[in-house]
Design a protein around this motif. Structure first.
Motif, PDB file in Angstrom:
ATOM      1  N   UNK A 131      28.181   3.917 -20.175  1.00  0.00           N
ATOM      2  CA  UNK A 131      28.583   2.802 -21.032  1.00  0.00           C
ATOM      3  C   UNK A 131      27.441   2.407 -21.945  1.00  0.00           C
ATOM      4  N   UNK A 132      27.780   2.050 -23.145  1.00  0.00           N
ATOM      5  CA  UNK A 132      26.817   1.485 -24.096  1.00  0.00           C
ATOM      6  C   UNK A 132      27.361   0.152 -24.561  1.00  0.00           C
ATOM      7  N   UNK A 133      26.458  -0.739 -24.914  1.00  0.00           N
ATOM      8  CA  UNK A 133      26.832  -1.998 -25.539  1.00  0.00           C
ATOM      9  C   UNK A 133      26.424  -1.908 -27.006  1.00  0.00           C
ATOM     10  N   UNK A 134      27.346  -2.241 -27.902  1.00  0.00           N
ATOM     11  CA  UNK A 134      27.072  -2.286 -29.335  1.00  0.00           C
ATOM     12  C   UNK A 134      27.162  -3.748 -29.751  1.00  0.00           C
ATOM     13  N   UNK A 135      26.097  -4.273 -30.344  1.00  0.00           N
ATOM     14  CA  UNK A 135      26.065  -5.668 -30.787  1.00  0.00           C
ATOM     15  C   UNK A 135      25.896  -5.691 -32.298  1.00  0.00           C
ATOM     16  N   UNK A 136      26.800  -6.359 -32.974  1.00  0.00           N
ATOM     17  CA  UNK A 136      26.690  -6.541 -34.417  1.00  0.00           C
ATOM     18  C   UNK A 136      26.691  -8.038 -34.684  1.00  0.00           C
ATOM     19  N   UNK A 137      25.849  -8.466 -35.605  1.00  0.00           N
ATOM     20  CA  UNK A 137      25.740  -9.896 -35.881  1.00  0.00           C
ATOM     21  C   UNK A 137      25.395 -10.103 -37.345  1.00  0.00           C
ATOM     22  N   UNK A 138      25.795 -11.258 -37.860  1.00  0.00           N
ATOM     23  CA  UNK A 138      25.464 -11.638 -39.237  1.00  0.00           C
ATOM     24  C   UNK A 138      25.180 -13.131 -39.257  1.00  0.00           C
ATOM     25  N   UNK A 139      24.363 -13.525 -40.202  1.00  0.00           N
ATOM     26  CA  UNK A 139      23.965 -14.920 -40.278  1.00  0.00           C
ATOM     27  C   UNK A 139      23.714 -15.311 -41.732  1.00  0.00           C
ATOM     28  N   UNK A 140      24.053 -16.535 -42.062  1.00  0.00           N
ATOM     29  CA  UNK A 140      23.826 -17.045 -43.417  1.00  0.00           C
ATOM     30  C   UNK A 140      22.438 -17.664 -43.471  1.00  0.00           C
ATOM     31  N   UNK A 141      21.449 -16.793 -43.385  1.00  0.00           N
ATOM     32  CA  UNK A 141      20.047 -17.185 -43.438  1.00  0.00           C
ATOM     33  C   UNK A 141      19.240 -15.900 -43.525  1.00  0.00           C
ATOM     34  N   UNK A 142      18.074 -15.951 -44.149  1.00  0.00           N
ATOM     35  CA  UNK A 142      17.234 -14.759 -44.197  1.00  0.00           C
ATOM     36  C   UNK A 142      15.913 -14.966 -43.486  1.00  0.00           C
ATOM     37  N   UNK A 143      15.678 -16.145 -42.999  1.00  0.00           N
ATOM     38  CA  UNK A 143      14.438 -16.431 -42.283  1.00  0.00           C
ATOM     39  C   UNK A 143      14.714 -16.465 -40.790  1.00  0.00           C
ATOM     40  N   UNK A 144      15.203 -15.354 -40.257  1.00  0.00           N
ATOM     41  CA  UNK A 144      15.581 -15.291 -38.849  1.00  0.00           C
ATOM     42  C   UNK A 144      14.943 -14.072 -38.201  1.00  0.00           C
ATOM     43  N   UNK A 145      15.093 -13.999 -36.912  1.00  0.00           N
ATOM     44  CA  UNK A 145      14.645 -12.837 -36.149  1.00  0.00           C
ATOM     45  C   UNK A 145      15.852 -11.995 -35.740  1.00  0.00           C
ATOM     46  N   UNK A 146      16.893 -12.025 -36.548  1.00  0.00           N
ATOM     47  CA  UNK A 146      18.136 -11.341 -36.214  1.00  0.00           C
ATOM     48  C   UNK A 146      17.924  -9.849 -35.985  1.00  0.00           C
ATOM     49  N   UNK A 147      16.982  -9.240 -36.688  1.00  0.00           N
ATOM     50  CA  UNK A 147      16.753  -7.808 -36.514  1.00  0.00           C
ATOM     51  C   UNK A 147      16.053  -7.478 -35.198  1.00  0.00           C
ATOM     52  N   UNK A 148      15.593  -8.483 -34.477  1.00  0.00           N
ATOM     53  CA  UNK A 148      15.034  -8.263 -33.143  1.00  0.00           C
ATOM     54  C   UNK A 148      16.205  -8.163 -32.167  1.00  0.00           C
TER      55      UNK A 148
END
Length: 182
Positions: A131-148
């Motif tokens: 099994x693998x987990x795939x996580x996709x996310x989006x945010x209305x901000x560019x000063x985040x650590x979302x790519x972590x």
């Protein structure tokens, strides 16, 4: 004998369509998350894709979908109302279960207008190591650590636009997502 799952490609863009990444073939699985950072309207599901979930939250909207590749030249189509899109392609995913979408604890379908995303812990459906987990996310901000990526996952694709950010992460077959049964 089970076959190993592999990520064939992942990409993200500030756009309403995307080139399907990687070298893939008939039967491989493609995931897309389309995000609307400009309004509380979910991007329109493209014909041929199956929605895992769509949402509107405050001033953003999202649609998370998948399809089985019918050839090695699939297209994303145009996701009307999308400002950002992320795509990931996988080989050797079992088709005995539909993909499951979950919500972050602070945004439906991991799309929100705050400055962070909180991922839920998931329990795999197959074991051991299939099994693998795939996580996709989006945010209305560019000063985040979302790519972590969340613990146990690896960042597969990131795009930071003028006002938003979108990512794809996956467990890349790592142990925290494998279960053993007594």
């Amino acid at each position: 004998m089970s076959l190993s799952i592999s990520r064939l490609g992942a990409s993200a863009a500030a756009a309403s369509s995307i080139t399907i990444p990687g070298t893939y073939n008939t039967g491989d699985i493609i995931f897309i998350m389309a995000f609307n950072s400009g309004a509380g309207t979910a991007p329109t599901l493209v014909s041929g894709w199956t929605s895992i979930g769509s949402s509107t939250l405050n001033v953003v909207g999202s649609n998370f979908a998948w399809k089985v590749a019918a050839s090695n030249s699939e297209t994303s189509g145009t996701w009307t109302n999308a400002t950002d899109i992320v795509c990931a392609v996988y080989h050797n995913l079992a088709l005995d279960h539909n993909p499951i979408g979950t919500y972050s604890t602070n945004g439906k379908n991991n799309a929100n207008s705050s400055t962070s995303v909180i991922y839920q812990a998931l329990t795999p459906m197959q074991s051991p190591g299939t099994s693998w987990v795939v996580s996709m996310a989006a945010i209305k901000s560019i000063n985040t650590a979302l790519s972590t990526a969340p613990t146990g996952e690896t960042n597969a694709a990131t795009n930071t636009g003028a006002t938003s950010q979108i990512v794809a992460h996956d467990s890349n077959g790592k142990a925290p997502y494998f279960q053993t049964f007594p």
